[in-house]
Write a protein that holds these residues in place. Structure first.
Motif, short mmCIF file in Angstrom:
data_model
loop_
_atom_site.label_atom_id
_atom_site.label_comp_id
_atom_site.label_asym_id
_atom_site.label_seq_id
_atom_site.Cartn_x
_atom_site.Cartn_y
_atom_site.Cartn_z
N MET A 1 0.99 -1.22 0.00
CA MET A 1 0.02 0.11 0.11
C MET A 1 0.92 1.20 0.03
N GLN A 2 0.60 2.44 -0.64
CA GLN A 2 1.27 3.34 -1.09
C GLN A 2 0.60 4.64 -0.60
N ASN A 3 1.03 5.14 0.44
CA ASN A 3 0.49 6.71 0.64
C ASN A 3 1.08 7.77 0.20
N GLU A 4 2.30 7.53 -0.25
CA GLU A 4 2.86 9.00 -0.83
C GLU A 4 2.54 9.26 -2.05
N HIS A 5 1.89 8.38 -2.71
CA HIS A 5 1.33 8.61 -4.09
C HIS A 5 -0.38 8.87 -4.23
N LEU A 6 -0.65 9.47 -3.11
CA LEU A 6 -1.89 9.77 -2.98
C LEU A 6 -2.62 10.66 -4.01
N PRO A 7 -3.73 10.64 -4.56
CA PRO A 7 -4.48 11.46 -5.44
C PRO A 7 -4.85 12.68 -4.95
N THR A 8 -3.96 13.58 -4.38
CA THR A 8 -4.13 14.81 -3.38
C THR A 8 -5.10 15.95 -4.05
N GLU A 9 -4.86 16.18 -5.57
CA GLU A 9 -5.83 16.82 -6.06
C GLU A 9 -7.21 16.70 -6.02
N GLU A 10 -7.49 15.43 -6.32
CA GLU A 10 -8.89 14.92 -6.11
C GLU A 10 -9.33 14.92 -4.81
N LEU A 11 -8.49 14.42 -3.76
CA LEU A 11 -8.85 14.46 -2.60
C LEU A 11 -9.27 15.69 -1.81
N LYS A 12 -8.35 16.92 -2.36
CA LYS A 12 -8.62 18.25 -1.86
C LYS A 12 -10.02 18.79 -2.59
N LYS A 13 -10.23 18.39 -3.74
CA LYS A 13 -11.38 18.79 -4.47
C LYS A 13 -12.76 18.19 -3.69
N PHE A 14 -12.75 17.06 -3.24
CA PHE A 14 -13.89 16.76 -2.42
C PHE A 14 -13.92 17.07 -0.97
#
Length: 237
Positions: free
Chosen positions: A1-14
């Protein structure tokens, strides 16, 4: 499992994470941990529902927008009086997975708990056994009958989907087996209660229908006693 490559922009969007990349305060530590492990976050707003799930080793965010058939506030209010049922279906899917969008359907029951003053949402498939237990535990013939009707409606819906999507018929059959099991369970309870009720009614009808017979018997005894009083008696020795 990888946390460093989270889709941050999408997560911030929502609004799941903030600009400083910290998670929303609406999520507790346990929620965050589960989300990172692949669990789904659910967000409700009146009739609208959105689900968020990290996929592909936490590098992409799967988002599905659904629409409920009833207002959530209305459901929660009415659940204080009796169990409420609702259905959600896909409004549109940002991932453009057409089959998933067309098949994303779920049915829920909302059960009010007087002890905790909270409403529990239970899925007909995922929480089938627990839901049946809760409905039966309320000991309300009307609610049991309504639950049985809702199960039958879901069964009919799933059969239609099997015909519509034969490529996933096996998966739908699994859901059907769950629904069938709960229908059998609730039917046995309903039939038992109905038999007891019928027996009680037969007993009541017997008493009512035979009341004239009892009156005739009493009248006959009174007449016999009257005749006995006026009957000439012989002299004793």
């Amino acid at each position: 499992m990888q946390n460093e490559h989270l889709p941050t922009e999408e997560l911030k969007k929502f609004g799941i994470i903030n600009e400083d990349l910290s998670f929303s305060k609406k999520l507790n530590a346990n929620d965050i941990q589960k989300f990172l492990q692949g669990y789904t976050i659910v967000a409700d707003n009146d009739k609208n529902r959105a689900t968020f799930q990290l996929v592909e080793n936490n590098t992409k965010l799967k988002v599905i927008f659904l629409e409920r058939d009833k207002s959530l506030s209305e459901i929660l209010e009415k659940s204080k009086e009796r169990i409420q049922y609702s259905e959600t279906k896909v409004q549109y899917d940002v991932n453009e997975n057409k089959h998933s969008a067309q098949l994303s359907f779920s049915k829920q029951a909302f059960v009010f708990d007087k002890d905790t003053n909270t409403v529990k949402e239970l899925d007909f498939i995922k929480n089938a056994v627990e839901l049946t237990k809760l409905v039966v535990g309320r000991k309300s013939p009307n609610e049991i009958s309504q639950y049985q009707l809702e199960l039958e409606k879901l069964k009919s819906f799933l059969y239609d989907k099997m015909d519509q999507y034969p490529e996933i018929a096996k998966a739908i059959a699994g859901d059907l087996n769950i629904v069938d099991k709960e229908i059998s369970s609730i039917s046995s309870i309903s039939n038992t209660d109905w038999q007891v009720e019928n027996d009680h009614r037969r007993e009541v009808r017997f008493d009512v229908n035979d009341s004239d017979r009892y009156e005739d018997a009493n009248r006959k005894r009174e007449e016999e006693q009257e005749e006995e009083l006026h009957r000439p008696r012989g002299r004793g020795r």
